[in-house]
Motif scaffolding. Structure first.
Motif, PDB file in Angstrom:
ATOM      1  N   PRO A 102       0.823  -1.214   0.000  1.00 32.26           N
ATOM      2  CA  PRO A 102       0.000   0.000   0.000  1.00 32.26           C
ATOM      3  C   PRO A 102       0.859   1.266   0.000  1.00 32.26           C
ATOM      4  CG  PRO A 102      -0.621  -1.521   1.776  1.00 32.26           C
ATOM      5  CD  PRO A 102       0.727  -1.933   1.277  1.00 32.26           C
ATOM      6  N   LYS A 103       0.658   2.104  -0.971  1.00 37.22           N
ATOM      7  CA  LYS A 103       1.454   3.320  -1.134  1.00 37.22           C
ATOM      8  C   LYS A 103       0.622   4.549  -0.776  1.00 37.22           C
ATOM      9  CE  LYS A 103       3.641   6.130  -4.769  1.00 37.22           C
ATOM     10  NZ  LYS A 103       2.782   7.320  -4.514  1.00 37.22           N
ATOM     11  N   VAL A 104       1.262   5.539  -0.195  1.00 34.80           N
ATOM     12  CA  VAL A 104       0.601   6.811   0.110  1.00 34.80           C
ATOM     13  C   VAL A 104      -0.015   7.387  -1.167  1.00 34.80           C
ATOM     14  CG1 VAL A 104       0.939   9.186   0.916  1.00 34.80           C
ATOM     15  CG2 VAL A 104       2.177   7.293   2.007  1.00 34.80           C
ATOM     16  N   ARG A 105      -1.241   7.878  -1.071  1.00 35.61           N
ATOM     17  CA  ARG A 105      -1.890   8.520  -2.215  1.00 35.61           C
ATOM     18  C   ARG A 105      -1.972  10.030  -2.007  1.00 35.61           C
ATOM     19  NH1 ARG A 105      -6.548   3.996  -3.846  1.00 35.61           N
ATOM     20  NH2 ARG A 105      -5.183   2.881  -5.317  1.00 35.61           N
ATOM     21  N   TRP A 106      -1.575  10.750  -3.060  1.00 33.84           N
ATOM     22  CA  TRP A 106      -1.596  12.208  -3.063  1.00 33.84           C
ATOM     23  C   TRP A 106      -2.609  12.705  -4.091  1.00 33.84           C
ATOM     24  CZ3 TRP A 106       2.279  15.247  -0.401  1.00 33.84           C
ATOM     25  CH2 TRP A 106       3.252  14.486   0.256  1.00 33.84           C
ATOM     26  N   ASN A 107      -2.865  14.010  -4.023  1.00 33.88           N
ATOM     27  CA  ASN A 107      -3.627  14.608  -5.112  1.00 33.88           C
ATOM     28  C   ASN A 107      -2.732  14.700  -6.341  1.00 33.88           C
ATOM     29  OD1 ASN A 107      -1.923  16.654  -4.237  1.00 33.88           O
ATOM     30  ND2 ASN A 107      -3.455  18.272  -4.428  1.00 33.88           N
ATOM     31  N   GLN A 108      -3.297  15.077  -7.463  1.00 33.91           N
ATOM     32  CA  GLN A 108      -2.558  15.046  -8.726  1.00 33.91           C
ATOM     33  C   GLN A 108      -1.299  15.908  -8.695  1.00 33.91           C
ATOM     34  OE1 GLN A 108      -4.032  17.007 -12.397  1.00 33.91           O
ATOM     35  NE2 GLN A 108      -4.090  14.943 -13.269  1.00 33.91           N
ATOM     36  N   ASN A 109      -1.358  17.056  -8.075  1.00 34.53           N
ATOM     37  CA  ASN A 109      -0.211  17.967  -8.017  1.00 34.53           C
ATOM     38  C   ASN A 109       0.787  17.625  -6.918  1.00 34.53           C
ATOM     39  OD1 ASN A 109      -1.259  19.500 -10.152  1.00 34.53           O
ATOM     40  ND2 ASN A 109      -2.522  20.725  -8.742  1.00 34.53           N
ATOM     41  N   HIS A 110       0.496  16.582  -6.158  1.00 32.45           N
ATOM     42  CA  HIS A 110       1.390  16.120  -5.094  1.00 32.45           C
ATOM     43  C   HIS A 110       1.586  17.199  -4.013  1.00 32.45           C
ATOM     44  CE1 HIS A 110       4.293  12.749  -4.200  1.00 32.45           C
ATOM     45  NE2 HIS A 110       3.391  12.147  -4.941  1.00 32.45           N
ATOM     46  N   THR A 111       0.526  17.931  -3.739  1.00 30.28           N
ATOM     47  CA  THR A 111       0.593  18.977  -2.714  1.00 30.28           C
ATOM     48  C   THR A 111      -0.181  18.597  -1.448  1.00 30.28           C
ATOM     49  OG1 THR A 111      -1.329  20.092  -3.709  1.00 30.28           O
ATOM     50  CG2 THR A 111       0.859  20.790  -4.439  1.00 30.28           C
ATOM     51  N   ARG A 112      -0.976  17.526  -1.532  1.00 31.73           N
ATOM     52  CA  ARG A 112      -1.811  17.168  -0.382  1.00 31.73           C
ATOM     53  C   ARG A 112      -1.944  15.647  -0.308  1.00 31.73           C
ATOM     54  NH1 ARG A 112      -7.448  16.704  -0.178  1.00 31.73           N
ATOM     55  NH2 ARG A 112      -7.559  17.584  -2.289  1.00 31.73           N
ATOM     56  N   VAL A 113      -1.701  15.103   0.894  1.00 31.47           N
ATOM     57  CA  VAL A 113      -1.848  13.666   1.102  1.00 31.47           C
ATOM     58  C   VAL A 113      -3.324  13.325   1.239  1.00 31.47           C
ATOM     59  CG1 VAL A 113      -1.393  11.744   2.670  1.00 31.47           C
ATOM     60  CG2 VAL A 113       0.408  13.405   2.193  1.00 31.47           C
ATOM     61  N   LEU A 114      -3.790  12.418   0.402  1.00 32.29           N
ATOM     62  CA  LEU A 114      -5.169  11.960   0.469  1.00 32.29           C
ATOM     63  C   LEU A 114      -5.321  10.738   1.368  1.00 32.29           C
ATOM     64  CD1 LEU A 114      -6.119  12.198  -3.332  1.00 32.29           C
ATOM     65  CD2 LEU A 114      -6.490  13.915  -1.543  1.00 32.29           C
ATOM     66  N   CYS A 115      -4.257   9.937   1.419  1.00 33.43           N
ATOM     67  CA  CYS A 115      -4.316   8.696   2.189  1.00 33.43           C
ATOM     68  C   CYS A 115      -2.918   8.369   2.673  1.00 33.43           C
ATOM     69  CB  CYS A 115      -4.858   7.564   1.316  1.00 33.43           C
ATOM     70  SG  CYS A 115      -5.130   6.013   2.201  1.00 33.43           S
ATOM     71  N   SER A 116      -2.692   8.471   3.967  1.00 36.07           N
ATOM     72  CA  SER A 116      -1.373   8.183   4.528  1.00 36.07           C
ATOM     73  C   SER A 116      -1.118   6.680   4.516  1.00 36.07           C
ATOM     74  CB  SER A 116      -1.272   8.718   5.956  1.00 36.07           C
ATOM     75  OG  SER A 116      -2.114   7.962   6.824  1.00 36.07           O
ATOM     76  N   PHE A 117       0.116   6.306   4.804  1.00 37.22           N
ATOM     77  CA  PHE A 117       0.457   4.889   4.819  1.00 37.22           C
ATOM     78  C   PHE A 117      -0.372   4.140   5.861  1.00 37.22           C
ATOM     79  CE2 PHE A 117       2.997   1.277   6.251  1.00 37.22           C
ATOM     80  CZ  PHE A 117       3.255   0.641   5.049  1.00 37.22           C
ATOM     81  N   SER A 118      -0.458   4.675   7.069  1.00 40.09           N
ATOM     82  CA  SER A 118      -1.215   3.992   8.124  1.00 40.09           C
ATOM     83  C   SER A 118      -2.703   3.929   7.797  1.00 40.09           C
ATOM     84  CB  SER A 118      -0.996   4.688   9.474  1.00 40.09           C
ATOM     85  OG  SER A 118      -1.404   6.039   9.412  1.00 40.09           O
ATOM     86  N   GLN A 119      -3.225   4.981   7.161  1.00 41.26           N
ATOM     87  CA  GLN A 119      -4.632   4.954   6.754  1.00 41.26           C
ATOM     88  C   GLN A 119      -4.870   3.886   5.688  1.00 41.26           C
ATOM     89  OE1 GLN A 119      -4.919   9.118   5.674  1.00 41.26           O
ATOM     90  NE2 GLN A 119      -6.198   9.590   7.455  1.00 41.26           N
ATOM     91  N   PHE A 120      -3.925   3.756   4.769  1.00 40.15           N
ATOM     92  CA  PHE A 120      -4.082   2.778   3.706  1.00 40.15           C
ATOM     93  C   PHE A 120      -3.978   1.352   4.253  1.00 40.15           C
ATOM     94  CE2 PHE A 120      -3.378   3.109  -1.166  1.00 40.15           C
ATOM     95  CZ  PHE A 120      -4.499   2.306  -1.370  1.00 40.15           C
ATOM     96  N   ILE A 121      -3.035   1.145   5.192  1.00 40.83           N
ATOM     97  CA  ILE A 121      -2.913  -0.170   5.811  1.00 40.83           C
ATOM     98  C   ILE A 121      -4.227  -0.560   6.487  1.00 40.83           C
ATOM     99  CG2 ILE A 121      -1.826  -1.416   7.729  1.00 40.83           C
ATOM    100  CD1 ILE A 121      -0.040  -1.389   5.401  1.00 40.83           C
ATOM    101  N   ALA A 122      -4.908   0.413   7.063  1.00 40.46           N
ATOM    102  CA  ALA A 122      -6.191   0.139   7.707  1.00 40.46           C
ATOM    103  C   ALA A 122      -7.208  -0.402   6.706  1.00 40.46           C
ATOM    104  CB  ALA A 122      -6.716   1.403   8.381  1.00 40.46           C
ATOM    105  N   CYS A 123      -7.116   0.027   5.455  1.00 41.64           N
ATOM    106  CA  CYS A 123      -8.028  -0.473   4.422  1.00 41.64           C
ATOM    107  C   CYS A 123      -7.829  -1.964   4.168  1.00 41.64           C
ATOM    108  CB  CYS A 123      -7.828   0.292   3.117  1.00 41.64           C
ATOM    109  SG  CYS A 123      -8.223   2.066   3.218  1.00 41.64           S
ATOM    110  N   PHE A 124      -6.637  -2.458   4.526  1.00 44.11           N
ATOM    111  CA  PHE A 124      -6.334  -3.872   4.337  1.00 44.11           C
ATOM    112  C   PHE A 124      -6.567  -4.680   5.612  1.00 44.11           C
ATOM    113  CE2 PHE A 124      -4.271  -1.806   0.876  1.00 44.11           C
ATOM    114  CZ  PHE A 124      -4.221  -2.731  -0.162  1.00 44.11           C
TER     115      PHE A 124
END
Length: 526
Positions: A146-168
């Motif tokens: 699971p990789k951190v997800r950003w907005n298209q311009n890479h200026t704002r984190v949409l989903c941190s690593f720990s948040q993404f791990i929670a999805c799993f």
């Protein structure tokens, strides 16, 4: 005198070739088929050109096998020579010529960033941690990182690593980023999967398997001749062991990861036995270290009937005999883009002093000798490749010239523009960004067509794969691969989604440059 010698060489080669052609009813007899013989324009003497003519006859004498290898020089047959003494000993050399003896439509697949975590590897070597980040990650087969997800311009984190791990289904943050710290095996389930992660359960949880299914299904129909692999073959940090093991002996870690993540995933009609022309990605070197088992990926070349990576950079010549065209493919290591000063960007730095062990060295494998020398080592390797590639493009007489490398369209843009406009580079094949992006005649690259095929599924995509949330997409898809239809006159590129849908297409025509194949108006590179 030089031009007369070239003509004489050509005459010798062409005469032998045409004589053979007249006895081959199944091959299209064309006066242009062998108008230029690769070896006769290198300023070689009479003997070399005679040898080239004999080599061309051996091409025509090829057996009925539709795809096979043929070494241009038996003394330089890297496959027969066996593993090198160290991983860089064969750098810049040519893998034996590939002969395609088919008459049907020709296809080549391209894929990258495909190798997930091998959580069933219980005991990695050299104190490497087990690759298990969430519940179920210990089962056989690859598991997506699971990789951190950003907005298209890479200026704002949409989903941190720990948040993404929670999805799993759990948190195991410490193993991924603090491997030297001992931690318990239990998972925390306190966090929930937040909507901003854009998590699509049936897609994001198994993208490598989904892309592989589409890959295999299309291969059964299109029967690709070979695969272009742009790297990041094993997440998170390549093969889970130290560099420097003997090149003539695979470790059990290398065998295990190749079996679980590659061999058992990509198999079936149209895939089995097809060459995978491969390069290293930054994660193959170690992600944020350089001392993992990247050299065993090179060694695997001599333990496989399809994996081809004899060095970090090399070339492959392909002759489509019955269709009267040829391709030169140049495989580059562009991981200098991830080699920074030891104290910089610790999570995206192969040379990081935070994550490389004290005294780290891959000198015995021909790699970086220390953390302090790491950045310079990669810079020197890159400069060496630049000189090599310009020279190779300059002397190439192939109908098509392709570069395959890991870092995506846009890196070293001015140099690739030069390669396209002055040396006739036709197509750039890349990865690293975890999605699918097709740029037809890119303005940024001076008109060079380039695509990113980093959506192989070993790591989650840059943005949500939900098409209703495509506002943060860089390209046309998040997970997938490319299918290239190869002809003498054009290359048709189709972007294939994880569900087998064609998302975008483009057609490339041979480059009109200051270079005519085999005859050069530009000055030779130094």
């Amino acid at each position: 005198m030089a031009s007369s010698l070239k003509f004489a060489c050509w005459a010798i080669s062409a005469a032998a070739s045409l004589a053979r052609l007249l006895s081959q009813d199944a091959i299209n007899v064309s006066s242009t088929a062998f108008a230029v013989d690769d070896q006769c324009w290198l300023g070689a003497g009479h003997e070399a050109c005679s040898l080239a003519a004999l080599q061309m006859r051996s091409v025509l004498d090829a057996a009925e096998d539709p795809v096979q290898d043929s070494a241009q020089d038996p003394a330089q047959d890297l496959r027969a020579a066996g593993p090198p003494p160290h991983a860089l000993a064969y750098k810049g050399m040519a893998w034996p010529m590939m002969i395609i003896n088919r008459t049907q439509e020709m296809h080549v697949f391209a894929i990258g960033d495909w190798g997930g975590l091998d959580g069933s590897l219980i005991r990695p070597l050299d104190r490497r941690q087990r690759m298990m980040l969430y519940p179920g990650g210990d089962k056989a087969g690859p598991h997506v990182f699971p990789k951190v997800r950003w907005n298209q311009n890479h200026t704002r984190v949409l989903c941190s690593f720990s948040q993404f791990i929670a999805c799993f289904g759990g948190l195991r943050l410490r193993q991924a980023f603090f491997p030297r710290v001992k931690w318990k095996t239990s998972f925390s389930r306190k966090s929930v999967c937040v909507p901003s992660c854009g998590f699509v359960p049936k897609v994001d949880s198994q993208p490598q398997q989904l892309v592989a299914q589409a890959f295999i299904s299309r291969a059964a129909d299109k029967d690709p001749s070979y695969i272009l692999n742009v790297g990041d073959n094993f997440y998170w940090g390549g093969l889970a062991q130290q560099c420097g093991y003997p090149m003539d002996n695979l470790t059990y870690v290398a065998k295990h990861q190749f079996q679980q993540v590659f061999e058992k995933v990509y198999r079936g009609p149209g895939v089995d036995g097809k060459p995978w022309l491969s390069v290293l990605g930054n994660h193959d070197w170690g992600g944020f270290r350089f001392e993992n088992g990247w050299d065993q990926e090179i060694a695997y070349t001599w333990h496989s009937d399809r994996w081809v990576m004899p060095a970090p950079y090399f070339s492959q010549h392909v002759k489509y005999v019955r269709q009267n065209f040829s391709v030169d493919i140049f495989m580059l290591d562009s991981n200098v883009m991830a080699a920074h000063e030891p104290f910089q960007t610790p999570l995206h730095n192969i040379c990081s002093s935070l994550h490389n062990n004290p005294g780290s060295s891959c000198a015995s494998a021909g790699g970086p000798p220390s953390v302090e020398a790491c950045r310079n080592w990669f810079q020197e390797l890159w400069q060496e490749q630049r000189v090599w590639l310009e020279q190779k493009l300059y002397i190439s007489s192939a109908d098509w010239q392709l570069v395959v490398t890991h870092y995506p369209c846009g890196h070293e843009a001015s140099w690739y523009t030069k390669l396209h406009q002055q040396y006739g580079l036709d197509l750039l094949v890349t990865g690293h960004r975890h999605d699918q992006e097709l740029y037809e005649y890119s303005k940024e690259l001076g008109g060079l067509t380039c695509f990113v095929t980093g959506g192989g599924g070993g790591i989650t995509s840059e943005a949500s794969p939900d098409p209703e949330k495509s506002h943060d997409w860089h390209g046309e898809a998040q997970y997938g691969f490319y299918d290239l239809t190869m002809t003498k006159h054009y290359i048709h590129i189709a972007s294939i989604n994880w569900n087998s849908t064609v998302m975008k297409a483009a057609t490339v025509y041979p480059t009109s440059a200051n270079v005519t194949r085999g005859f050069h108006d530009t000055e030779a590179p130094n």
